[in-house]
Write an enzyme that holds these catalytic residues in place. Sequence first.
Site, PDB file in Angstrom:
ATOM      1  N   LYS A 109       0.821  -1.217   0.000  1.00 25.79           N
ATOM      2  CA  LYS A 109       0.000   0.000   0.000  1.00 25.79           C
ATOM      3  C   LYS A 109       0.852   1.263   0.000  1.00 25.79           C
ATOM      4  O   LYS A 109       0.505   2.240  -0.655  1.00 25.79           O
ATOM      5  CB  LYS A 109      -0.962  -0.004   1.198  1.00 25.79           C
ATOM      6  N   LYS A 190      -5.364 -11.013  -5.475  1.00 29.07           N
ATOM      7  CA  LYS A 190      -6.555 -11.315  -4.684  1.00 29.07           C
ATOM      8  C   LYS A 190      -7.682 -10.342  -5.022  1.00 29.07           C
ATOM      9  O   LYS A 190      -7.419  -9.199  -5.442  1.00 29.07           O
ATOM     10  CB  LYS A 190      -6.230 -11.297  -3.183  1.00 29.07           C
ATOM     11  N   LYS A 193     -11.219  -4.648  -2.525  1.00 31.83           N
ATOM     12  CA  LYS A 193     -12.230  -3.599  -2.590  1.00 31.83           C
ATOM     13  C   LYS A 193     -11.782  -2.481  -3.511  1.00 31.83           C
ATOM     14  O   LYS A 193     -12.577  -1.848  -4.164  1.00 31.83           O
ATOM     15  CB  LYS A 193     -12.448  -2.995  -1.190  1.00 31.83           C
TER      16      LYS A 193
HETATM   17  P1  TYM Z   1     -10.392  -6.307   5.403  1.00 32.03           P
HETATM   18  O1  TYM Z   1     -11.436  -5.290   5.725  1.00 32.03           O
HETATM   19  O2  TYM Z   1      -9.468  -6.036   4.262  1.00 32.03           O
HETATM   20  O3  TYM Z   1     -11.076  -7.683   5.107  1.00 32.03           O
HETATM   21  C1  TYM Z   1     -12.013  -8.275   6.011  1.00 32.03           C
HETATM   22  C2  TYM Z   1     -11.833  -9.773   6.010  1.00 32.03           C
HETATM   23  O4  TYM Z   1     -11.985 -10.282   4.681  1.00 32.03           O
HETATM   24  C3  TYM Z   1     -10.855 -11.095   4.365  1.00 32.03           C
HETATM   25  N1  TYM Z   1     -10.567 -10.959   2.924  1.00 32.03           N
HETATM   26  C4  TYM Z   1     -10.512 -11.990   2.062  1.00 32.03           C
HETATM   27  N2  TYM Z   1     -10.684 -13.300   2.240  1.00 32.03           N
HETATM   28  C5  TYM Z   1     -10.574 -14.087   1.143  1.00 32.03           C
HETATM   29  N3  TYM Z   1     -10.289 -13.620  -0.096  1.00 32.03           N
HETATM   30  C6  TYM Z   1     -10.095 -12.292  -0.317  1.00 32.03           C
HETATM   31  N4  TYM Z   1      -9.844 -11.851  -1.550  1.00 32.03           N
HETATM   32  C7  TYM Z   1     -10.205 -11.413   0.796  1.00 32.03           C
HETATM   33  N5  TYM Z   1     -10.084 -10.067   0.943  1.00 32.03           N
HETATM   34  C8  TYM Z   1     -10.303  -9.807   2.248  1.00 32.03           C
HETATM   35  C9  TYM Z   1      -9.722 -10.567   5.200  1.00 32.03           C
HETATM   36  O5  TYM Z   1      -8.716 -11.543   5.384  1.00 32.03           O
HETATM   37  C10 TYM Z   1     -10.435 -10.206   6.490  1.00 32.03           C
HETATM   38  O6  TYM Z   1     -10.554 -11.333   7.323  1.00 32.03           O
HETATM   39  N6  TYM Z   1      -6.913  -5.632   8.913  1.00 32.03           N
HETATM   40  C11 TYM Z   1      -8.204  -6.233   8.626  1.00 32.03           C
HETATM   41  C12 TYM Z   1      -9.312  -5.761   9.543  1.00 32.03           C
HETATM   42  C13 TYM Z   1      -9.065  -5.897  11.003  1.00 32.03           C
HETATM   43  C14 TYM Z   1      -9.100  -7.098  11.762  1.00 32.03           C
HETATM   44  C15 TYM Z   1      -8.890  -6.690  13.115  1.00 32.03           C
HETATM   45  C16 TYM Z   1      -9.304  -8.443  11.434  1.00 32.03           C
HETATM   46  C17 TYM Z   1      -8.814  -4.865  11.861  1.00 32.03           C
HETATM   47  N7  TYM Z   1      -8.717  -5.354  13.145  1.00 32.03           N
HETATM   48  C18 TYM Z   1      -8.845  -7.644  14.151  1.00 32.03           C
HETATM   49  C19 TYM Z   1      -9.255  -9.384  12.484  1.00 32.03           C
HETATM   50  C20 TYM Z   1      -9.042  -8.970  13.815  1.00 32.03           C
HETATM   51  C21 TYM Z   1      -8.599  -5.859   7.207  1.00 32.03           C
HETATM   52  O7  TYM Z   1      -8.195  -4.882   6.648  1.00 32.03           O
HETATM   53  O8  TYM Z   1      -9.568  -6.672   6.701  1.00 32.03           O
END
Ligand code: TYM
Length: 324
Positions: A109, A190, A193
């Site tokens: 990023k 992957k 968003k």
């Molecule tokens: P975020 O918002 O990018 O994504 C949320 C969840 O979706 C999963 N994910 C995917 N799984 C499979 N294939 C994909 N292409 C894909 N894209 C996203 C992510 O692995 C995630 O589980 N840093 C985290 C948010 C966060 C968090 C936390 C998660 C903040 N605090 C504490 C767990 C515990 C994030 O940006 O997820």
Amino acid sequence: MRILSGIQPSGTMHVGNYLGAVKQWVSSQNPDAYYCVVDLHALTLDIDPDELREKTIDCVATLLAAGIDPEIATVFVQSNVAAHAKLNWLLECVATFGELNRMTQFKEKSGRQKGYRVGLLTYPVLMAGDILLYDAEQVPVGDDQRQHLELTRVLAERFNSRYGETFTVPVGYVPHAAARVMDLQDPSRKMSKSLSSPLGSLYLFDEPSEIEKKIKKAVTDTDGEVQFDQKKKPGLSNLLEIYASFSNETPHEVAARYTRYGDLKNDLAELIVASLTPIRNRYRELRSDPAQLNAIITLGAKKASAIADPVYERAAKAMGLIGG
Ligand code: TYM
């Protein structure tokens, strides 16, 4: 089992988020499960304040529509629980620059923009705090969060050995199928968003015709054999994983039923539409009742604070802050 996980409210939820994480949240929900809409994390990238407000509510409504029952589990908004920002500082004084500078997501990023925000670097520390504040034992996430979770474990162990037993060391839970849903147009990337091509991401609230079009146009290969082989057939294998996750089978089981890509794609589009339509309908209902959503968000904040505040106090005291 105490569970915590989080999702950013930036952008519309896609099928990767749903299959990689939210579907697991729904099936493992229990009175000890905490699901967090991480609006503080969304501030690490440029986002319009009005948009962030809207998307945060959208995200809560989407989680409920996907099947999280606020009478069973807790859904809350991160910034409503002050302990997240407070613990973040304490943990920033435990993590090292080198650890954060090595994170793959940070490198990706930050490489794309000049003058990136410091929060982009320290983001995994905020995430570690999200998890540790709830004494979480299990953290259901997609594959791309593994590295952040490993850092969380390292920070928890370091804190405990430096300041005495304070935090529970969590374990990640990554699903067997669809832990990393790939872009439909470029299966080496992957599904995301922000970065996918227009036909590359399937969104939870795409119209059925949109879903059919995206699946039909999904990139596969020319050898024509339906086989699950992520190395040789990444595009087709991605479709098989998506299928398997929606139908609760293994990708091999799905592959064994098909000889033609076209048939597989037709059935997959139908399966996705049938799975997502009820979620879309529930979402519309929920979104039309802002008072009910607000009540759920207020209750979530109260329940989450009741767990997080004492854990923050425990950590602050262990580090020598006099508290109050
Ligand atoms: P975020 O918002 O990018 O994504 C949320 C969840 O979706 C999963 N994910 C995917 N799984 C499979 N294939 C994909 N292409 C894909 N894209 C996203 C992510 O692995 C995630 O589980 N840093 C985290 C948010 C966060 C968090 C936390 C998660 C903040 N605090 C504490 C767990 C515990 C994030 O940006 O997820």
